[in-house]
Design a protein around this motif. Structure first.
Motif, PDB file in Angstrom:
ATOM      1  N   GLY A  58     -23.924   4.589  11.928  1.00  0.00           N
ATOM      2  CA  GLY A  58     -23.591   3.350  12.245  1.00  0.00           C
ATOM      3  C   GLY A  58     -22.120   2.815  12.303  1.00  0.00           C
ATOM      4  O   GLY A  58     -21.602   1.590  12.578  1.00  0.00           O
ATOM      5  N   ALA A  59     -21.127   3.874  12.198  1.00  0.00           N
ATOM      6  CA  ALA A  59     -19.910   3.611  12.345  1.00  0.00           C
ATOM      7  C   ALA A  59     -19.265   2.982  13.687  1.00  0.00           C
ATOM      8  O   ALA A  59     -18.764   2.202  13.693  1.00  0.00           O
ATOM      9  CB  ALA A  59     -19.139   4.910  12.283  1.00  0.00           C
ATOM     10  N   GLY A  60     -19.926   3.608  14.762  1.00  0.00           N
ATOM     11  CA  GLY A  60     -19.828   3.092  16.066  1.00  0.00           C
ATOM     12  C   GLY A  60     -19.843   1.524  16.286  1.00  0.00           C
ATOM     13  O   GLY A  60     -19.193   0.969  16.827  1.00  0.00           O
ATOM     14  N   GLU A  61     -21.206   1.143  15.726  1.00  0.00           N
ATOM     15  CA  GLU A  61     -21.453  -0.225  15.854  1.00  0.00           C
ATOM     16  C   GLU A  61     -20.677  -0.979  15.131  1.00  0.00           C
ATOM     17  O   GLU A  61     -20.323  -2.178  15.483  1.00  0.00           O
ATOM     18  CB  GLU A  61     -23.182  -0.218  15.513  1.00  0.00           C
ATOM     19  CG  GLU A  61     -24.105   0.312  16.269  1.00  0.00           C
ATOM     20  CD  GLU A  61     -24.330   1.735  15.964  1.00  0.00           C
ATOM     21  OE1 GLU A  61     -23.813   2.280  15.234  1.00  0.00           O
ATOM     22  OE2 GLU A  61     -24.961   2.462  16.800  1.00  0.00           O
ATOM     23  N   LEU A  62     -20.344  -0.880  13.864  1.00  0.00           N
ATOM     24  CA  LEU A  62     -19.422  -1.600  13.145  1.00  0.00           C
ATOM     25  C   LEU A  62     -18.048  -1.732  13.933  1.00  0.00           C
ATOM     26  O   LEU A  62     -17.293  -2.815  13.678  1.00  0.00           O
ATOM     27  CB  LEU A  62     -19.368  -0.831  11.583  1.00  0.00           C
ATOM     28  CG  LEU A  62     -18.448  -1.646  10.859  1.00  0.00           C
ATOM     29  CD1 LEU A  62     -18.845  -3.027  10.536  1.00  0.00           C
ATOM     30  CD2 LEU A  62     -18.115  -0.643   9.477  1.00  0.00           C
ATOM     31  N   GLN A  63     -17.632  -0.487  14.470  1.00  0.00           N
ATOM     32  CA  GLN A  63     -16.376  -0.615  14.888  1.00  0.00           C
ATOM     33  C   GLN A  63     -16.455  -1.609  16.088  1.00  0.00           C
ATOM     34  O   GLN A  63     -15.460  -2.346  16.177  1.00  0.00           O
ATOM     35  CB  GLN A  63     -15.961   0.794  15.491  1.00  0.00           C
ATOM     36  CG  GLN A  63     -14.849   1.138  16.296  1.00  0.00           C
ATOM     37  CD  GLN A  63     -14.555   2.501  16.567  1.00  0.00           C
ATOM     38  OE1 GLN A  63     -14.482   3.198  15.718  1.00  0.00           O
ATOM     39  NE2 GLN A  63     -14.299   2.819  17.783  1.00  0.00           N
ATOM     40  N   GLU A  64     -17.498  -1.270  16.740  1.00  0.00           N
ATOM     41  CA  GLU A  64     -17.629  -2.271  18.335  1.00  0.00           C
ATOM     42  C   GLU A  64     -17.671  -3.875  17.755  1.00  0.00           C
ATOM     43  O   GLU A  64     -17.096  -4.603  18.295  1.00  0.00           O
ATOM     44  CB  GLU A  64     -18.965  -1.905  18.773  1.00  0.00           C
ATOM     45  CG  GLU A  64     -18.976  -2.956  20.019  1.00  0.00           C
ATOM     46  CD  GLU A  64     -17.583  -3.003  20.905  1.00  0.00           C
ATOM     47  OE1 GLU A  64     -17.328  -4.121  21.366  1.00  0.00           O
ATOM     48  OE2 GLU A  64     -16.954  -2.156  21.238  1.00  0.00           O
ATOM     49  N   LEU A  65     -18.469  -4.018  16.539  1.00  0.00           N
ATOM     50  CA  LEU A  65     -18.617  -5.368  16.168  1.00  0.00           C
ATOM     51  C   LEU A  65     -17.413  -6.031  15.651  1.00  0.00           C
ATOM     52  O   LEU A  65     -16.886  -7.142  15.894  1.00  0.00           O
ATOM     53  CB  LEU A  65     -19.415  -5.563  14.910  1.00  0.00           C
ATOM     54  CG  LEU A  65     -19.828  -6.870  13.994  1.00  0.00           C
ATOM     55  CD1 LEU A  65     -20.164  -7.800  14.952  1.00  0.00           C
ATOM     56  CD2 LEU A  65     -20.519  -6.551  12.862  1.00  0.00           C
ATOM     57  N   LEU A  66     -16.361  -5.278  14.928  1.00  0.00           N
ATOM     58  CA  LEU A  66     -15.270  -6.010  14.410  1.00  0.00           C
ATOM     59  C   LEU A  66     -14.212  -5.861  15.491  1.00  0.00           C
ATOM     60  O   LEU A  66     -13.629  -6.769  15.509  1.00  0.00           O
ATOM     61  CB  LEU A  66     -14.680  -4.832  13.255  1.00  0.00           C
ATOM     62  CG  LEU A  66     -15.385  -4.757  11.867  1.00  0.00           C
ATOM     63  CD1 LEU A  66     -14.903  -3.626  11.146  1.00  0.00           C
ATOM     64  CD2 LEU A  66     -15.260  -6.045  11.252  1.00  0.00           C
TER      65      LEU A  66
END
Length: 190
Positions: A58-66
């Motif tokens: 989920g790191a990519g999704e979190l990065q994109e969200l932030l």
């Protein structure tokens, strides 16, 4: 295999964390995780490239969200670090809805040097994404980089507090508290 059951990805995640806790990350296998979840190894690889992705998927999704939250922040935002803090607060529900998984995940990472290195890479990518979002928001290069690196330190501090405190349910208050302490520390040192 028995009758089809929903939520294969979630079942694989839960099985992986159980197995990592019992035999350690290095001893656990994709086949063992799949078997514990009542699925095939092939199904495991449909959801995850390898067993590390159970922890970092989920790191990519979190990065994109932030990054999106920072880019979409009002131009009148007081300071770049405030935009990052607001983004971290907005991401709180992502952690809160998966609290048990997140806490177990951190325990597995804390017990494995290679996973700690991977976590640092994830944080470095997050810093780069935040700096890019700040630049897109009109912040000059070096101040954007400094604010992003400081924002990652803010995230790490708030996140560790949230993980360590069994009574802390909400993430956002810990972000605000950590930001206030950071501002107090830097104001005192100037």
């Amino acid at each position: 295999m028995g009758r089809w059951q929903p939520d294969a990805r979630g079942r694989l995640e839960r099985a992986a964390l159980e197995l990592f806790g019992e035999v350690g990350f290095n001893q656990a296998t994709a086949a063992g995780i799949a078997a514990r979840a009542g699925l095939t190894e092939r199904t495991f690889f449909r959801h995850f490239a390898d067993k590390r992705e159970v922890l970092f998927g989920g790191a990519g999704e979190l990065q994109e969200l932030l990054a999106r939250e920072v880019r979409d922040a009002p131009r009148s935002q007081a300071a770049p670090l405030d935009a990052i803090a607001a983004a971290l607060e907005a991401a709180g529900p992502v952690f809160e809805e998966r609290r048990a998984f997140v806490r177990q995940r951190q325990g597995v990472i804390a017990d494995n040097v290679e996973l700690q290195e991977r976590e640092l890479i994830k944080l470095a990518r997050l810093s780069s994404a935040l700096a890019g979002a700040l630049r897109d928001h009109g912040v000059p290069d070096w101040p954007a980089t400094l604010a992003a690196e400081t924002g990652v330190a803010l995230f790490k501090t708030a996140f560790q507090r949230w993980i360590d405190d069994p009574d802390a349910r909400e993430f956002a208050p810990l972000v605000r508290r950590s930001l206030a302490e950071l501002k107090a520390v830097t104001a005192d040192s100037l």
